[in-house]
Scaffold this active site. Structure first.
Site, PDB file in Angstrom:
ATOM      1  N   HIS A  34      13.983   2.464  60.378  1.00  0.00           N
ATOM      2  CA  HIS A  34      15.504   2.619  60.709  1.00  0.00           C
ATOM      3  C   HIS A  34      16.328   1.521  60.557  1.00  0.00           C
ATOM      4  CE1 HIS A  34      18.370   3.981  63.664  1.00  0.00           C
ATOM      5  NE2 HIS A  34      18.006   5.326  63.337  1.00  0.00           N
ATOM      6  N   HIS A  68      18.409   5.447  74.858  1.00  0.00           N
ATOM      7  CA  HIS A  68      19.410   5.347  73.868  1.00  0.00           C
ATOM      8  C   HIS A  68      20.776   5.991  74.328  1.00  0.00           C
ATOM      9  CE1 HIS A  68      20.324   5.353  69.828  1.00  0.00           C
ATOM     10  NE2 HIS A  68      20.632   6.748  69.321  1.00  0.00           N
ATOM     11  N   HIS A  87      15.692  13.297  69.012  1.00  0.00           N
ATOM     12  CA  HIS A  87      17.101  13.496  69.686  1.00  0.00           C
ATOM     13  C   HIS A  87      18.030  13.985  68.730  1.00  0.00           C
ATOM     14  CE1 HIS A  87      17.389   9.468  67.584  1.00  0.00           C
ATOM     15  NE2 HIS A  87      18.808   9.461  67.707  1.00  0.00           N
ATOM     16  N   HIS A 146      21.002  13.482  66.999  1.00  0.00           N
ATOM     17  CA  HIS A 146      21.986  12.759  66.231  1.00  0.00           C
ATOM     18  C   HIS A 146      21.502  13.250  64.783  1.00  0.00           C
ATOM     19  CE1 HIS A 146      23.058   8.911  68.966  1.00  0.00           C
ATOM     20  NE2 HIS A 146      23.985   9.963  69.140  1.00  0.00           N
ATOM     21  N   ASP A 180      21.157  11.907  62.191  1.00  0.00           N
ATOM     22  CA  ASP A 180      20.328  11.333  61.305  1.00  0.00           C
ATOM     23  C   ASP A 180      18.904  11.365  61.636  1.00  0.00           C
ATOM     24  OD1 ASP A 180      21.058   9.520  63.508  1.00  0.00           O
ATOM     25  OD2 ASP A 180      20.063   7.875  62.544  1.00  0.00           O
ATOM     26  N   HIS A 181      18.596  12.337  62.625  1.00  0.00           N
ATOM     27  CA  HIS A 181      17.420  12.462  63.193  1.00  0.00           C
ATOM     28  C   HIS A 181      17.112  14.068  63.045  1.00  0.00           C
ATOM     29  CE1 HIS A 181      15.870   8.742  64.391  1.00  0.00           C
ATOM     30  NE2 HIS A 181      17.285   8.497  64.376  1.00  0.00           N
TER      31      HIS A 181
END
Length: 306
Positions: A269, A141, A63, A65, A67-68
């Site tokens: 995570h 999410h 996805h 975001h 941090d990904h």
């Protein structure tokens, strides 16, 4: 037989810590690398792990975001600086393509290799090779998100050399043909593959959740996984926070893994509030019998099912 190893390159949630980088998991299989997510700065652990920058590689992004996905830009530039030549396949939602191309235009860096961006618009198989597939399923999410599953195809059954010799079959190419399911005719006699080859042997199944709340859909998607990596941002006493942020607790991860009959569960995570994760493992272990906490640069060999 294909060797398979999973390396955790980043195991923190939205913010890194001194010990944990942001989300990224590498699966190395028969010389190929399958990378799931690329949080900011992940290329440092990529280099530390000694994975190699010029191997056959696919990247799957759950996805949009930072941090990904934000670490993918740095990884691409590092690969170019180190002279990568092989094409690179990248799989993600439509905005991932926009994100990559626009940022590459603004930053104005050039690649030494081709990137092939595969836009995922529906659930199901997104990548396929001769002996495995990678599928996706929608998670739940705060933004659209995907979970992924790697499925190996069944391997041929065990070849019974004694039976083959008893039937008068000579060693060599004929053995291979029989083991791969082909009947043969030898000296006027038909020898069936089933006469000398046992039942097909199951391949491995690996599930990776991305960021999500637990859902019935994911429970079904991860059914029978040999290894399941599931986000565990909070302990269950922070359930209200998990609900607010659309994440999962250790209890919820273990409950889903148990219902899905996943053999092994890795929690990952983790919120930066947890300096160590033993309490989360203890919480999950009360529900699922085989639980470990992921750690940055932890390498795990994944054997075939017995």
């Amino acid at each position: 037989m294909a060797n398979m190893q999973m390396v955790f390159l980043g195991t923190s949630s939205a913010a890194p810590t001194a010990e944990r980088g942001l989300s990224s998991i590498a699966i190395m299989r028969e010389g190929e690398l399958l990378l799931f997510d690329a949080g900011e700065g992940m290329q440092r652990n990529f280099i530390k792990a000694g994975i190699g920058m010029n191997r056959k590689m696919k990247v799957f992004v759950s996805h949009m975001h930072a941090d990904h996905c934000a670490g993918l830009l740095g990884l691409l530039q590092t690969m170019a600086l180190l002279g990568r030549e092989r094409p690179l396949d990248i799989y993600g939602q439509p905005r991932l393509k926009e994100f990559l191309l626009e940022n590459m235009r603004i930053i104005n860096f050039h690649l030494t290799f081709e990137i092939r961006i595969h836009v995922i618009t529906k659930e199901g198989v997104v990548a396929e090779e001769g002996d495995y597939t990678v599928s996706c399923c929608e998670g739940q999410h705060s933004v659209p998100t995907l979970a992924f599953r790697l499925d190996e195809r069944d391997r041929p059954g065990m070849f019974d050399v004694k039976k083959a010799k008893k039937l008068g079959v000579p060693e060599g190419e004929i053995y291979s043909r029989l083991q791969h399911g082909r009947d043969i005719k030898y000296k006027g006699k038909v020898i069936r593959s089933a006469d000398v080859v046992g039942p097909a042997r199951q391949g491995r199944k690996i599930g990776i959740s991305g960021d999500t709340r637990p859902t019935k859909k994911l429970e079904k998607f991860f059914s029978g996984c040999d290894v399941l990596v599931f986000e565990s941002t909070y302990s269950h006493d922070k359930l209200a926070k998990a609900l607010e942020t659309s994440h999962s607790t250790a209890t919820e991860a273990a409950t889903l893994a148990k219902k899905a009959r996943a053999k092994k569960l890795f929690l990952t995570h983790f919120s930066a509030r947890y300096e160590e994760t033993s309490s989360l493992v203890k919480e999950a272990s009360a529900i699922h019998k085989d639980v470990e906490a992921a750690e940055d640069l932890k390498a795990v060999d994944i054997p075939y099912p017995k």
